[in-house]
Design a protein around this motif. Sequence first.
Motif, PDB file in Angstrom:
ATOM      1  N   PRO A   1       6.711  -5.782  -6.163  1.00  0.00           N
ATOM      2  CA  PRO A   1       6.813  -4.319  -6.159  1.00  0.00           C
ATOM      3  C   PRO A   1       6.619  -3.727  -4.770  1.00  0.00           C
ATOM      4  CG  PRO A   1       4.643  -4.964  -6.923  1.00  0.00           C
ATOM      5  CD  PRO A   1       5.430  -6.231  -6.752  1.00  0.00           C
ATOM      6  N   LYS A   2       7.351  -2.654  -4.505  1.00  0.00           N
ATOM      7  CA  LYS A   2       7.171  -1.843  -3.300  1.00  0.00           C
ATOM      8  C   LYS A   2       6.883  -0.409  -3.738  1.00  0.00           C
ATOM      9  CE  LYS A   2       8.072  -5.111  -0.291  1.00  0.00           C
ATOM     10  NZ  LYS A   2       8.389  -6.235  -1.178  1.00  0.00           N
ATOM     11  N   PHE A   3       5.931   0.233  -3.041  1.00  0.00           N
ATOM     12  CA  PHE A   3       5.380   1.526  -3.451  1.00  0.00           C
ATOM     13  C   PHE A   3       5.856   2.604  -2.489  1.00  0.00           C
ATOM     14  CE2 PHE A   3       1.050   2.618  -5.662  1.00  0.00           C
ATOM     15  CZ  PHE A   3       1.710   3.490  -6.506  1.00  0.00           C
TER      16      PHE A   3
ATOM     17  N   SER B   1      -9.816   1.965  -0.065  1.00  0.00           N
ATOM     18  CA  SER B   1     -10.436   2.911   0.851  1.00  0.00           C
ATOM     19  C   SER B   1      -9.351   3.532   1.724  1.00  0.00           C
ATOM     20  CB  SER B   1     -11.479   2.209   1.715  1.00  0.00           C
ATOM     21  OG  SER B   1     -10.899   1.115   2.412  1.00  0.00           O
ATOM     22  N   ALA B   2      -9.633   4.705   2.275  1.00  0.00           N
ATOM     23  CA  ALA B   2      -8.614   5.426   3.042  1.00  0.00           C
ATOM     24  C   ALA B   2      -8.103   4.617   4.238  1.00  0.00           C
ATOM     25  CB  ALA B   2      -9.164   6.775   3.506  1.00  0.00           C
ATOM     26  N   ASP B   3      -8.939   3.712   4.766  1.00  0.00           N
ATOM     27  CA  ASP B   3      -8.494   2.876   5.882  1.00  0.00           C
ATOM     28  C   ASP B   3      -7.764   1.624   5.418  1.00  0.00           C
ATOM     29  OD1 ASP B   3     -10.544   1.307   4.882  1.00  0.00           O
ATOM     30  OD2 ASP B   3     -11.810   1.439   6.672  1.00  0.00           O
ATOM     31  N   GLY B   4      -7.612   1.440   4.108  1.00  0.00           N
ATOM     32  CA  GLY B   4      -6.854   0.331   3.554  1.00  0.00           C
ATOM     33  C   GLY B   4      -7.506  -1.017   3.668  1.00  0.00           C
ATOM     34  N   ARG B   5      -8.814  -1.062   3.900  1.00  0.00           N
ATOM     35  CA  ARG B   5      -9.471  -2.337   4.191  1.00  0.00           C
ATOM     36  C   ARG B   5     -10.242  -2.925   3.010  1.00  0.00           C
ATOM     37  NH1 ARG B   5      -9.478  -2.864   9.907  1.00  0.00           N
ATOM     38  NH2 ARG B   5     -11.153  -4.391   9.893  1.00  0.00           N
TER      39      ARG B   5
ATOM     40  N   PRO C   1       0.828  -1.211   0.000  1.00  0.00           N
ATOM     41  CA  PRO C   1       0.000   0.000   0.000  1.00  0.00           C
ATOM     42  C   PRO C   1       0.862   1.261   0.000  1.00  0.00           C
ATOM     43  CG  PRO C   1       0.256  -0.753   2.237  1.00  0.00           C
ATOM     44  CD  PRO C   1       1.041  -1.716   1.381  1.00  0.00           C
ATOM     45  N   LEU C   2       0.263   2.351  -0.429  1.00  0.00           N
ATOM     46  CA  LEU C   2       0.874   3.676  -0.309  1.00  0.00           C
ATOM     47  C   LEU C   2      -0.215   4.657   0.096  1.00  0.00           C
ATOM     48  CD1 LEU C   2       3.149   5.784  -0.739  1.00  0.00           C
ATOM     49  CD2 LEU C   2       2.312   6.031  -3.096  1.00  0.00           C
TER      50      LEU C   2
END
Length: 555
Positions: A228-230, A201-205, A170-171
């Motif tokens: 990949p890493k972001f 979503s902003a909470d990453g869920r 995630p980023l």
Amino acid sequence: MPTYRLLPLTIAALAAVCLTAPAQAQRRSAVWSPDRGDGTYQNPVINADYSDPDVCVGPSGDDYYLTASSFQCVPGLPILHSRDLVNWQLVGHALDRLYAGFPELERHFSTPQHGCGVWAPSIRYHDGYYYIYWGDPDYGVFMVRTQDPAGPWEQPVCVIEGQGMIDTTPLWDDDGRCYLVNAWANSRSRFASVLTVRELSADGRRAIGQPVIVFDGNGNENRTCEGPKFYKRDGWYWIMCPAGGVPTGFQLAMRSRTPYGPYEHRVVLQQGGTTVNGPHQGGWVHTRYGEDWFLHFQDKECYGRVVHLQPIDWSSGWPVMGRQGEPVLTHRKPLSAAAATVVNPAESDEFDAPRLGLQWQWQANYRQEYGMPTAFGTMRVYTHKLPPDWQSLWTVPNMLLQKTPADRFTATAKLRLTSKADGQFGGLIMMGLDYTALVLRRTGDTFQLVQMTCHAADKGKAQTEQVLTTLKPTAVDKTDYRPGSHRDIYLRMNVSDGQMQFAWSSDGRKYATCGTPFKMKEGKWIGAKIGFVAAETNPKADRGWLEADWFRIDK
């Protein structure tokens, strides 16, 4: 077994019971330590199979946390801590089992699912929480989080359900929006060598956007782009990923002004004229001291994928890693506020604590009948009931194993096999696609010392056996109620450059080399692992057990 415990519980051992897991792990390995004690380090900084490593820095700026692939091994998602990126200790796991809260998946992983499960995780700190994302190639993208990396971690959340998605990162952008990059497993999706980005979503869920292909390595030298890493730096979105294949690959860096590309790319790390093959796939860290470092793996076949540390030079506007794009074997240590405490992941175990050491993993989700620590300063592993048509030990879930710690080492264990019936056996094993084990097996009123070996166990091949000697019991129960027969023994494996040789002793002082030398073989996406096996062929008998007094790694 009151006569078995020969060593007294020392003051130091008693104190160890009261210490936290991180404190117990503060020790220097006898077989590999990267800290040279003069302000420099040598690679690998972790000479063990922590494949697909990723790293983040905590809010203090002085604490680094690393996680790695764990596949079907339990507990999963190891958490390592460092204060200087060189000295690492194992402080916990993010997954006590696979997959808590998902009953169907928990049942699926109650038997060994070699090479499945947790692939190439990423770890990030965001808004007070540590997050780990990973792709399970068969079930989807999952996430766990915590406020304390040593645990406990919350139960996993399925962010995206589906097959083929792997190597997820995630980023969280400056505006609070969250994006996810991932690769694809050809074995499940039937396409690969592409990277995709979508919005969460902003909470990453959960996913709120559709995937967009942002990089394509098909038909060119960037085949097998994955892992990949972001990141974001100075207004640029950066994706760092490996390409070119695991043993022969290299590291790419790519940048764009938007998360969805297009991305320009360059090779920033490759083997070049060094001995470090395929240096790639890992995590970038920017430290509070203004330095940049990259942790990546090197594939060492039967030893797995070990972790190297490279400096990064950003003077060109691109992250050139190592020494002008080639890996370093030695370098000055990163700037750090930490004292020069040399610490390495735990290997040896006296089994004096009333909990399993962090270095140990089962081959499947844990069940109590696999075994447990005792109050007597031992670790007990019960015999697993083998099916009538068993050919090898490939499907045994209660093997208690750990990673190999160096290219050359000796592993010795003081053991007792307690047998309730003929055919029950237990001992040491070097486990991989090929394996060999040195076990005691009850045969009538005696015990046989047997080497069990299997080549291509993953292909269903049957093991072969070599009876080395016959031994009398150390003791026999006097009661006639479910009596047991016991044999004490010391078993040893000597490992050197991918070759292994067994030895045994009755008294722990004089060892006799035994059995056939064995060429080690990696497991399914993991290195060979060492530890204990206990099993039996009698479906109706009471279980026997293997009792380990201690397990010690030395030169």
